[in-house]
Scaffold this active site. Structure first.
Site, PDB file in Angstrom:
ATOM      1  N   ASN A   1       1.208  -0.903   0.135  1.00  0.00           N
ATOM      2  CA  ASN A   1       0.019   0.110   0.491  1.00  0.00           C
ATOM      3  C   ASN A   1       0.500   1.148  -0.018  1.00  0.00           C
ATOM      4  O   ASN A   1       1.699   1.273   1.330  1.00  0.00           O
ATOM      5  CB  ASN A   1      -0.887  -0.365   1.197  1.00  0.00           C
ATOM      6  CG  ASN A   1      -2.198   2.139   1.254  1.00  0.00           C
ATOM      7  OD1 ASN A   1      -1.944   1.977   0.339  1.00  0.00           O
ATOM      8  ND2 ASN A   1      -2.418   1.089   3.063  1.00  0.00           N
TER       9      ASN A   1
ATOM     10  N   LYS B   1       0.290   4.935  -0.403  1.00  0.00           N
ATOM     11  CA  LYS B   1      -0.761   5.515   0.414  1.00  0.00           C
ATOM     12  C   LYS B   1      -0.277   6.799  -0.975  1.00  0.00           C
ATOM     13  O   LYS B   1      -0.263   6.854  -1.898  1.00  0.00           O
ATOM     14  CB  LYS B   1      -0.258   5.561   1.475  1.00  0.00           C
ATOM     15  CG  LYS B   1      -0.221   4.051   2.894  1.00  0.00           C
ATOM     16  CD  LYS B   1       0.013   4.354   4.084  1.00  0.00           C
ATOM     17  CE  LYS B   1      -0.562   2.820   4.926  1.00  0.00           C
ATOM     18  NZ  LYS B   1       0.095   3.379   6.385  1.00  0.00           N
TER      19      LYS B   1
ATOM     20  N   HIS C   1      -9.603   0.748   4.748  1.00  0.00           N
ATOM     21  CA  HIS C   1      -8.164   1.155   5.761  1.00  0.00           C
ATOM     22  C   HIS C   1      -8.625   1.919   6.592  1.00  0.00           C
ATOM     23  O   HIS C   1      -8.748   3.270   6.686  1.00  0.00           O
ATOM     24  CB  HIS C   1      -6.894   1.697   4.633  1.00  0.00           C
ATOM     25  CG  HIS C   1      -6.141   1.815   5.357  1.00  0.00           C
ATOM     26  ND1 HIS C   1      -5.312   2.555   5.409  1.00  0.00           N
ATOM     27  CD2 HIS C   1      -4.942   0.754   4.868  1.00  0.00           C
ATOM     28  CE1 HIS C   1      -4.472   2.477   6.336  1.00  0.00           C
ATOM     29  NE2 HIS C   1      -3.872   1.005   5.637  1.00  0.00           N
TER      30      HIS C   1
ATOM     31  N   GLU D   1      -7.075   4.324   8.126  1.00  0.00           N
ATOM     32  CA  GLU D   1      -6.834   6.119   7.155  1.00  0.00           C
ATOM     33  C   GLU D   1      -8.151   6.573   6.780  1.00  0.00           C
ATOM     34  O   GLU D   1      -8.359   7.623   7.322  1.00  0.00           O
ATOM     35  CB  GLU D   1      -5.165   5.836   6.253  1.00  0.00           C
ATOM     36  CG  GLU D   1      -4.480   6.355   7.283  1.00  0.00           C
ATOM     37  CD  GLU D   1      -2.979   5.538   6.480  1.00  0.00           C
ATOM     38  OE1 GLU D   1      -3.135   5.433   5.543  1.00  0.00           O
ATOM     39  OE2 GLU D   1      -1.549   5.032   6.869  1.00  0.00           O
TER      40      GLU D   1
ATOM     41  N   GLU E   1      -5.659  -4.985  10.573  1.00  0.00           N
ATOM     42  CA  GLU E   1      -4.511  -4.497  10.043  1.00  0.00           C
ATOM     43  C   GLU E   1      -5.122  -3.481  12.031  1.00  0.00           C
ATOM     44  O   GLU E   1      -5.802  -2.243  12.218  1.00  0.00           O
ATOM     45  CB  GLU E   1      -4.028  -3.278   9.178  1.00  0.00           C
ATOM     46  CG  GLU E   1      -3.941  -3.882   8.166  1.00  0.00           C
ATOM     47  CD  GLU E   1      -4.005  -2.546   6.945  1.00  0.00           C
ATOM     48  OE1 GLU E   1      -2.084  -2.966   7.127  1.00  0.00           O
ATOM     49  OE2 GLU E   1      -3.775  -1.079   6.815  1.00  0.00           O
TER      50      GLU E   1
ATOM     51  N   GLY F   1       2.659   2.604  11.019  1.00  0.00           N
ATOM     52  CA  GLY F   1       3.192   3.421  10.284  1.00  0.00           C
ATOM     53  C   GLY F   1       3.878   3.633  11.938  1.00  0.00           C
ATOM     54  O   GLY F   1       4.272   4.627  11.988  1.00  0.00           O
TER      55      GLY F   1
ATOM     56  N   SER G   1       3.744  -1.977  10.145  1.00  0.00           N
ATOM     57  CA  SER G   1       4.685  -1.986  10.319  1.00  0.00           C
ATOM     58  C   SER G   1       5.179  -3.925  10.147  1.00  0.00           C
ATOM     59  O   SER G   1       6.367  -3.926  10.994  1.00  0.00           O
ATOM     60  CB  SER G   1       4.739  -1.729  11.898  1.00  0.00           C
ATOM     61  OG  SER G   1       4.681  -0.577  12.017  1.00  0.00           O
TER      62      SER G   1
HETATM   63  P1  PGA Z   1       2.766   0.364   7.734  1.00  0.00           P
HETATM   64  O1  PGA Z   1       1.070   0.659   7.195  1.00  0.00           O
HETATM   65  O2  PGA Z   1       3.209  -1.385   7.265  1.00  0.00           O
HETATM   66  O3  PGA Z   1       3.947   1.348   7.089  1.00  0.00           O
HETATM   67  O4  PGA Z   1       2.546   0.250   9.351  1.00  0.00           O
HETATM   68  C1  PGA Z   1       0.168  -0.225   7.432  1.00  0.00           C
HETATM   69  C2  PGA Z   1      -0.827   0.209   5.998  1.00  0.00           C
HETATM   70  O5  PGA Z   1      -1.449   1.263   6.298  1.00  0.00           O
HETATM   71  O6  PGA Z   1      -1.788  -0.857   5.469  1.00  0.00           O
END
Ligand code: PGA
Length: 245
Positions: A5, A7, A90, A92, A163, A169, A205
């Protein structure tokens, strides 16, 4: 499955170069479904880079209507010619942009209607985690998504990504035991509802250092990778870890 992803990162030129680098490093990995999820404006040129390869392309979001006066939105009908997959729900989008469980369910329904495989993201916030509500939160999110479906979901028609929001992140990954417990719970919950569950990924992460341990868990079928998916060598290491599972 390992899905990257990206983003809201990379210019179109950088994204094309990243896709080419992923293709070079990952296309021999026949045991893993490798997926990249670039921003919308990258989809056409990245589609051209990946054409004929095993690396699959997905979008990061979709709107639930097919066409009409929805300024700024992109429909599954528009994505169907370009992509194989789409990410919905997601954290976010849920937490920064106010997307609800019901909206996520409508997005899944639109994806399925147009033959796109939807990766449905679920997961609890830190305060929900600390309150011991993790399983109740993922059940609520999944039940709302399932309630919005008018056609049957087949196990190949969608993917679930667990997640935990506190792990995204942050560099703070769920332990393999925590991730395994929730992914196993998700699988049983969906099997009870539908008779069969799709693949269940872990995200939050995921890194070259922890991927093998996470993917060794019996109920973790791969990863949804954010930050590490922007580094082709690291992403390839994560894909290789899934390949040796
Ligand atoms: P990250 O993000 O690996 O940077 O923690 C995962 C995601 O948001 O799908």
């Amino acid at each position: 499955m390992v899905a990257g992803n990206w983003k809201m990162n990379t210019t179109v030129a950088e994204g094309v170069a990243l896709a080419a680098a992923v293709l070079e490093r990952c296309s021999a990995e026949t045991a893993v479904d490798v997926v990249v999820l670039p921003p919308f404006v990258h989809l056409q040129p990245v589609h051209e880079v990946l054409a004929g390869s095993r690396v699959r392309l997905g979008a990061q979001d979709v709107f639930w209507e097919d066409a009409g006066a929805y300024t700024g939105e992109v429909s599954a009908a528009m994505l169907a010619d370009l992509c194989d997959l789409v990410l919905v729900g997601h954290s976010e989008r849920r937490h920064l942009l106010g997307e609800t469980d019901v909206e996520t369910g409508r997005k899944l329904a639109a994806a399925v209607r147009h033959g796109l495989v939807a990766i449905v993201a679920v997961g609890e916030t830190e305060s929900e985690h600390d309150a011991g509500d993790t399983l109740a939160v993922v059940d609520r999110q999944l039940d709302a998504v399932l309630a919005a479906q008018s056609t049957a979901l087949t196990p190949d028609g969608w993917v679930i990504a667990y997640e935990p929001v506190w792990a995204i992140g942050t560099g703070r990954t769920a332990t393999p035991e925590q991730a395994q417990e929730v992914c196993a719970h998700i699988r049983v919950h969906v099997e009870r509802r539908l008779g069969a569950a799709p693949r269940v990924l872990y995200g939050g992460s995921v890194s070259a250092a922890n991927a093998a341990e996470l993917f060794a868990c019996p109920d973790i079928d791969g990863g949804l990778v954010g930050g590490a998916s922007l580094k082709p060598d690291v992403f390839a290491t994560i894909v290789a870890a899934a390949g040796t599972r």
